[in-house]
Write an enzyme that holds these catalytic residues in place. Structure first.
Site, short mmCIF file in Angstrom:
data_model
loop_
_atom_site.label_atom_id
_atom_site.label_comp_id
_atom_site.label_asym_id
_atom_site.label_seq_id
_atom_site.Cartn_x
_atom_site.Cartn_y
_atom_site.Cartn_z
N LYS A 72 0.83 -1.21 0.00
CA LYS A 72 0.00 0.00 0.00
C LYS A 72 0.86 1.26 0.00
CE LYS A 72 -4.16 -2.19 1.71
NZ LYS A 72 -5.16 -2.34 2.78
N ARG A 117 -2.25 -9.84 6.11
CA ARG A 117 -2.73 -10.16 4.76
C ARG A 117 -1.69 -9.66 3.76
NH1 ARG A 117 -5.39 -7.32 0.83
NH2 ARG A 117 -6.94 -8.42 -0.41
#
Ligand code: 7PM
Length: 281
Positions: A201, A236
């Site tokens: 991200k 994750r």
């Protein structure tokens, strides 16, 4: 938790059969590496991405679930649609990962009826607009309060168990993400297991100047190891095999082994294992 995208745009030739074969090969490699949960996603949450109709999402995820249902790995489905969740659970999935936090009562009913646990994530706004101008008076209080409230709603509706996820990057600035990560010990001290998803991200770019998402695995791993040390039960990740190796080394150094299904305290407990053996048999 290894990310298993089955969106045609993640595959060079775009064909459904090739996409399935690629997904199964990736799943096999992650299983062999010791990944505990695969998070199967058939819809992109990317801002500006075209919405995927339920039947298309199902055409992508069901063959993967059917191929992996008897494998020694838990199957999570990343979906916002109750009808997709219902079919996926019927086909043998174990866990629903809903980035809209189970706000839709129908989603709570689907999980409750299937006896399936769910991951409840916080997101401010919607995927199209959430990064435009994220704003909070007190980001930690608001996000933790929201997660507690959604967990309560879900459990009251009969969902057997929930994972909580502060939703890194979902309607948050770098400062918001950092505040939430610093407050992680408070969240993991609560009664529910916590999931953190920071894989590739933009906050990794903000923290370490890595403009290309594909180059962000080292920073992701550092962040996720920190999350595990703060008590996160699940991370994750795209580079899931590398995570298993790193988490095992951290565990050997005294950080607690979180690469196997956790013991009775922080669990997806009853939910996951039982319903595989009984309702799903
Ligand atoms: C575009 C934008 C593509 C965002 C992909 C994403 C999470 C998740 C995602 C998370 C949980 C990504 C995200 N992120 N589910 N699904 N937690 N529970 O970067 O942080 O993978 S999609």
């Amino acid at each position: 938790m290894g990310i298993l995208n089955v969106t045609p745009d993640s595959f060079s030739d775009g064909g459904r059969h090739a996409a399935l074969q690629d997904a199964l090969a990736a799943a096999q490699a992650m299983r062999e590496a010791g990944v505990v949960i695969l998070d199967i996603g058939g819809e992109s949450t990317r801002p500006g991405a075209a919405p995927v109709p339920a039947h298309e999402e199902l055409d992508r995820v069901l063959p993967v679930i059917r191929a992996l249902r008897s494998a020694d790995v838990l199957l999570s489905v990343d979906t916002m649609k109750p009808e997709v969740a219902a079919e996926a659970l019927r086909a043998g999935a174990h866990l629903i990962n809903d980035v809209t936090g189970l706000r839709d009562p129908q989603m709570r009913r689907v999980c409750a009826e299937a006896g399936a646990p769910a991951c409840v994530m916080h997101m401010q706004g919607d995927p199209q607009t959430m990064q435009a101008a994220p704003h909070y008076a007190d980001v930690v209080a608001e996000v933790h309060g929201y997660l507690r409230a959604q967990a309560r709603e879900a459990l009251d509706a009969g969902v057997p168990d929930v994972l909580l996820d502060p939703g890194i990057g979902f309607g948050k600035t770098l400062e918001h993400n950092l505040s939430l990560l610093r407050a992680l010990p408070d969240l993991t001290a609560g009664p529910h297991p916590v999931l953190i998803g920071a894989s590739r991200k933009r906050l990794i770019d903000f923290m370490a100047s890595v403009p290309h998402a594909a180059d962000r695995d080292p920073g992701t791993l550092a962040l996720h190891l920190h999350a595990a040390r703060c008590g996160a039960a699940v991370v994750r990740a795209h580079a899931a095999a590398a995570h298993v190796q790193a988490l095992r080394v951290q565990a050997a150094l005294g950080g607690g082994d979180r690469t196997r299904p956790p013991g009775p305290r922080r669990t997806l407990d009853s939910g996951v294992m039982h319903h595989t053996d009984t309702e799903r048999a």
